[in-house]
Design an enzyme around this catalytic site. Structure first.
Site, PDB file in Angstrom:
ATOM      1  N   LYS A  13     -25.264  -0.321  27.898  1.00  0.00           N
ATOM      2  CA  LYS A  13     -24.035  -1.003  28.373  1.00  0.00           C
ATOM      3  C   LYS A  13     -24.384  -2.271  29.161  1.00  0.00           C
ATOM      4  O   LYS A  13     -23.790  -3.323  28.951  1.00  0.00           O
ATOM      5  CB  LYS A  13     -23.201  -0.055  29.257  1.00  0.00           C
ATOM      6  CG  LYS A  13     -22.768   1.218  28.557  1.00  0.00           C
ATOM      7  CD  LYS A  13     -21.922   2.106  29.445  1.00  0.00           C
ATOM      8  CE  LYS A  13     -22.627   2.643  30.658  1.00  0.00           C
ATOM      9  NZ  LYS A  13     -23.742   3.570  30.381  1.00  0.00           N
ATOM     10  N   ARG A  89     -14.622   5.989  33.935  1.00  0.00           N
ATOM     11  CA  ARG A  89     -15.545   7.069  33.602  1.00  0.00           C
ATOM     12  C   ARG A  89     -14.887   8.436  33.689  1.00  0.00           C
ATOM     13  O   ARG A  89     -15.532   9.446  33.445  1.00  0.00           O
ATOM     14  CB  ARG A  89     -16.658   7.068  34.638  1.00  0.00           C
ATOM     15  CG  ARG A  89     -17.976   6.575  34.189  1.00  0.00           C
ATOM     16  CD  ARG A  89     -18.796   6.505  35.461  1.00  0.00           C
ATOM     17  NE  ARG A  89     -20.162   6.774  35.201  1.00  0.00           N
ATOM     18  CZ  ARG A  89     -21.057   5.804  35.015  1.00  0.00           C
ATOM     19  NH1 ARG A  89     -20.704   4.562  35.017  1.00  0.00           N
ATOM     20  NH2 ARG A  89     -22.310   6.123  34.837  1.00  0.00           N
ATOM     21  N   ARG A 128     -37.172   2.062  31.736  1.00  0.00           N
ATOM     22  CA  ARG A 128     -36.410   0.903  32.219  1.00  0.00           C
ATOM     23  C   ARG A 128     -36.949   0.366  33.555  1.00  0.00           C
ATOM     24  O   ARG A 128     -37.341   1.114  34.431  1.00  0.00           O
ATOM     25  CB  ARG A 128     -34.938   1.283  32.414  1.00  0.00           C
ATOM     26  CG  ARG A 128     -34.139   0.172  33.093  1.00  0.00           C
ATOM     27  CD  ARG A 128     -32.674   0.398  33.047  1.00  0.00           C
ATOM     28  NE  ARG A 128     -32.254   1.610  33.731  1.00  0.00           N
ATOM     29  CZ  ARG A 128     -31.027   2.062  33.713  1.00  0.00           C
ATOM     30  NH1 ARG A 128     -30.101   1.427  33.025  1.00  0.00           N
ATOM     31  NH2 ARG A 128     -30.709   3.156  34.364  1.00  0.00           N
ATOM     32  N   ARG A 161     -34.971   2.295  39.083  1.00  0.00           N
ATOM     33  CA  ARG A 161     -33.807   2.823  39.804  1.00  0.00           C
ATOM     34  C   ARG A 161     -34.056   4.242  40.313  1.00  0.00           C
ATOM     35  O   ARG A 161     -34.693   5.046  39.630  1.00  0.00           O
ATOM     36  CB  ARG A 161     -32.579   2.815  38.869  1.00  0.00           C
ATOM     37  CG  ARG A 161     -31.792   1.538  38.994  1.00  0.00           C
ATOM     38  CD  ARG A 161     -30.755   1.372  37.940  1.00  0.00           C
ATOM     39  NE  ARG A 161     -29.871   2.498  37.731  1.00  0.00           N
ATOM     40  CZ  ARG A 161     -28.864   2.488  36.878  1.00  0.00           C
ATOM     41  NH1 ARG A 161     -28.610   1.394  36.182  1.00  0.00           N
ATOM     42  NH2 ARG A 161     -28.097   3.547  36.719  1.00  0.00           N
ATOM     43  N   ARG A 172     -26.912  13.248  35.016  1.00  0.00           N
ATOM     44  CA  ARG A 172     -26.008  12.151  34.612  1.00  0.00           C
ATOM     45  C   ARG A 172     -25.491  12.391  33.193  1.00  0.00           C
ATOM     46  O   ARG A 172     -24.326  12.115  32.898  1.00  0.00           O
ATOM     47  CB  ARG A 172     -26.747  10.806  34.695  1.00  0.00           C
ATOM     48  CG  ARG A 172     -26.929  10.329  36.130  1.00  0.00           C
ATOM     49  CD  ARG A 172     -28.035   9.301  36.263  1.00  0.00           C
ATOM     50  NE  ARG A 172     -27.779   8.078  35.542  1.00  0.00           N
ATOM     51  CZ  ARG A 172     -28.732   7.202  35.213  1.00  0.00           C
ATOM     52  NH1 ARG A 172     -29.987   7.432  35.533  1.00  0.00           N
ATOM     53  NH2 ARG A 172     -28.421   6.107  34.563  1.00  0.00           N
TER      54      ARG A 172
HETATM   55  P1  AP5 Z   1     -29.204  -0.423  29.925  1.00  0.00           P
HETATM   56  O1  AP5 Z   1     -28.550  -1.594  29.290  1.00  0.00           O
HETATM   57  O2  AP5 Z   1     -29.658  -0.535  31.344  1.00  0.00           O
HETATM   58  O3  AP5 Z   1     -28.307   0.892  29.741  1.00  0.00           O
HETATM   59  P2  AP5 Z   1     -26.934   1.317  30.466  1.00  0.00           P
HETATM   60  O4  AP5 Z   1     -26.074   1.971  29.451  1.00  0.00           O
HETATM   61  O5  AP5 Z   1     -26.361   0.163  31.215  1.00  0.00           O
HETATM   62  O6  AP5 Z   1     -27.520   2.409  31.435  1.00  0.00           O
HETATM   63  P3  AP5 Z   1     -27.141   2.793  32.940  1.00  0.00           P
HETATM   64  O7  AP5 Z   1     -28.180   3.783  33.386  1.00  0.00           O
HETATM   65  O8  AP5 Z   1     -26.960   1.575  33.799  1.00  0.00           O
HETATM   66  O9  AP5 Z   1     -25.782   3.498  32.760  1.00  0.00           O
HETATM   67  P4  AP5 Z   1     -25.115   4.467  33.719  1.00  0.00           P
HETATM   68  O10 AP5 Z   1     -23.736   4.527  33.163  1.00  0.00           O
HETATM   69  O11 AP5 Z   1     -25.778   5.768  33.927  1.00  0.00           O
HETATM   70  O12 AP5 Z   1     -25.297   3.756  35.147  1.00  0.00           O
HETATM   71  P5  AP5 Z   1     -24.323   2.953  36.104  1.00  0.00           P
HETATM   72  O13 AP5 Z   1     -25.119   1.895  36.732  1.00  0.00           O
HETATM   73  O14 AP5 Z   1     -23.048   2.592  35.416  1.00  0.00           O
HETATM   74  O15 AP5 Z   1     -30.458  -0.034  28.982  1.00  0.00           O
HETATM   75  C1  AP5 Z   1     -31.335   1.047  29.314  1.00  0.00           C
HETATM   76  C2  AP5 Z   1     -32.753   0.699  28.788  1.00  0.00           C
HETATM   77  O16 AP5 Z   1     -32.732   0.640  27.365  1.00  0.00           O
HETATM   78  C3  AP5 Z   1     -33.310  -0.661  29.253  1.00  0.00           C
HETATM   79  O17 AP5 Z   1     -34.699  -0.525  29.461  1.00  0.00           O
HETATM   80  C4  AP5 Z   1     -33.023  -1.607  28.077  1.00  0.00           C
HETATM   81  O18 AP5 Z   1     -33.982  -2.670  28.000  1.00  0.00           O
HETATM   82  C5  AP5 Z   1     -33.148  -0.648  26.892  1.00  0.00           C
HETATM   83  N1  AP5 Z   1     -32.225  -0.978  25.789  1.00  0.00           N
HETATM   84  C6  AP5 Z   1     -30.914  -1.279  25.890  1.00  0.00           C
HETATM   85  N2  AP5 Z   1     -30.375  -1.460  24.685  1.00  0.00           N
HETATM   86  C7  AP5 Z   1     -31.381  -1.257  23.788  1.00  0.00           C
HETATM   87  C8  AP5 Z   1     -31.439  -1.285  22.354  1.00  0.00           C
HETATM   88  N3  AP5 Z   1     -30.361  -1.546  21.603  1.00  0.00           N
HETATM   89  N4  AP5 Z   1     -32.643  -1.027  21.750  1.00  0.00           N
HETATM   90  C9  AP5 Z   1     -33.739  -0.738  22.515  1.00  0.00           C
HETATM   91  N5  AP5 Z   1     -33.743  -0.705  23.863  1.00  0.00           N
HETATM   92  C10 AP5 Z   1     -32.571  -0.954  24.499  1.00  0.00           C
HETATM   93  O19 AP5 Z   1     -23.933   4.065  37.176  1.00  0.00           O
HETATM   94  C11 AP5 Z   1     -24.891   4.590  38.066  1.00  0.00           C
HETATM   95  C12 AP5 Z   1     -24.212   5.601  38.978  1.00  0.00           C
HETATM   96  O20 AP5 Z   1     -23.182   4.936  39.760  1.00  0.00           O
HETATM   97  C13 AP5 Z   1     -23.466   6.752  38.287  1.00  0.00           C
HETATM   98  O21 AP5 Z   1     -24.335   7.814  37.945  1.00  0.00           O
HETATM   99  C14 AP5 Z   1     -22.444   7.142  39.355  1.00  0.00           C
HETATM  100  O22 AP5 Z   1     -23.046   7.884  40.373  1.00  0.00           O
HETATM  101  C15 AP5 Z   1     -22.045   5.791  39.940  1.00  0.00           C
HETATM  102  N6  AP5 Z   1     -20.891   5.209  39.211  1.00  0.00           N
HETATM  103  C16 AP5 Z   1     -20.905   4.079  38.457  1.00  0.00           C
HETATM  104  N7  AP5 Z   1     -19.682   3.849  37.927  1.00  0.00           N
HETATM  105  C17 AP5 Z   1     -18.870   4.850  38.365  1.00  0.00           C
HETATM  106  C18 AP5 Z   1     -17.508   5.185  38.136  1.00  0.00           C
HETATM  107  N8  AP5 Z   1     -16.729   4.427  37.346  1.00  0.00           N
HETATM  108  N9  AP5 Z   1     -17.033   6.297  38.733  1.00  0.00           N
HETATM  109  C19 AP5 Z   1     -17.781   7.050  39.551  1.00  0.00           C
HETATM  110  N10 AP5 Z   1     -19.108   6.813  39.782  1.00  0.00           N
HETATM  111  C20 AP5 Z   1     -19.642   5.727  39.203  1.00  0.00           C
END
Ligand code: AP5
Length: 215
Positions: A13, A89, A128, A161, A172
């Site tokens: 994402k 979410r 990552r 992270r 997660r």
């Molecule tokens: P990356 O692009 O970083 O993946 P991502 O989907 O953004 O992963 P996240 O871990 O950030 O998602 P998440 O939803 O768990 O975390 P968030 O920060 O929202 O890519 C990952 C890796 O793969 C990288 O190394 C990249 O280079 C590689 N890659 C990407 N695409 C690729 C491809 N096509 N091919 C090969 N390699 C690829 O949330 C974190 C925490 O915050 C949550 O757990 C929760 O506690 C809190 N939180 C956030 N939002 C909310 C909400 N709305 N409500 C409540 N709590 C929330």
């Protein structure tokens, strides 16, 4: 353009939001990034959010909705459009977003569900690294930085992270299936959902999102 990217942790994402921002000029609204900034700044919100994030749990709906509503109402977001990454979410957050957008008199263009097998997600997350300053995302095998531990774009140190530990990643993923999978069904019912196979590289995934993909 007003877009939601939804999908499990590590599906890409953040990577796709960065491409959409760089190429289409839309504003990236990442709830996870906003929480991480608050943690870094040591605010009350950051301290509270950290207790949930470090355990792989969701931050409570009330504070999350309030925080994202404020972001959505910002002038530059209204002017340039947005890509929501990590929000909504839960079904409660999706319903709140509907209300906020109704009040603002705007509509979503589409909701993209990024989909990939769980073993790929695990591999992506455990490899990552992110830039401490500009947020650029790296992968130790597929997208390594040119100089070890340093960002190609701004020379700042890279970090892993705190929630990318195997046990937290498992939690997660469990939370995603329990709380966020129903949000995908919520949007499927509205007819605005586009399912995208995110198992190929970032460019192929981007082309699918934009509807320009050719195999
Ligand atoms: P990356 O692009 O970083 O993946 P991502 O989907 O953004 O992963 P996240 O871990 O950030 O998602 P998440 O939803 O768990 O975390 P968030 O920060 O929202 O890519 C990952 C890796 O793969 C990288 O190394 C990249 O280079 C590689 N890659 C990407 N695409 C690729 C491809 N096509 N091919 C090969 N390699 C690829 O949330 C974190 C925490 O915050 C949550 O757990 C929760 O506690 C809190 N939180 C956030 N939002 C909310 C909400 N709305 N409500 C409540 N709590 C929330």
């Amino acid at each position: 353009m007003r877009l939601i990217l939804i999908g499990p942790p590590g599906v890409g994402k953040g990577t796709q939001s960065a491409l959409l921002t760089a190429r289409l000029g839309v504003i990236q609204l990442s709830s996870g990034e906003i929480f991480r900034k608050e943690i870094e700044l040591g605010t009350d919100l950051g301290r509270m959010a950290k207790r949930y994030i470090d355990h792989g749990e969701l931050v409570p709906n009330g504070v999350t909705i309030e925080m994202m509503a404020k972001q959505l109402r910002a002038d530059d977001v209204q002017k340039h459009g947005f890509v929501l990454d990590g929000f909504p979410r839960t079904v409660k957050q999706a319903e709140a977003l509907d209300e906020i957008m109704f009040e603002m008199g705007i509509q979503l263009d589409k909701v993209v569900s990024l989909e990939v097998a769980e073993d790929i997600v695990l591999e992506r997350l455990t490899r990552r690294m992110g830039c401490t300053r500009c947020g650029e995302i790296y992968h130790s095998k597929d997208k390594p930085p040119h100089r070890e531990g340093l960002c190609d774009k701004c020379d700042s140190p890279l970090f892993v992270r705190s929630d990318d530990q195997p046990e937290t990643i498992r939690e997660r993923l469990r939370v995603f299936h329990e709380k966020t999978a129903p949000v995908i069904e919520y949007y499927a019912r509205t007819g605005s959902l586009q399912r995208v196979d995110a198992s190929e590289g970032p460019e192929e995934t981007y082309a699918q999102i934009c509807g320009t993909y050719a195999k």
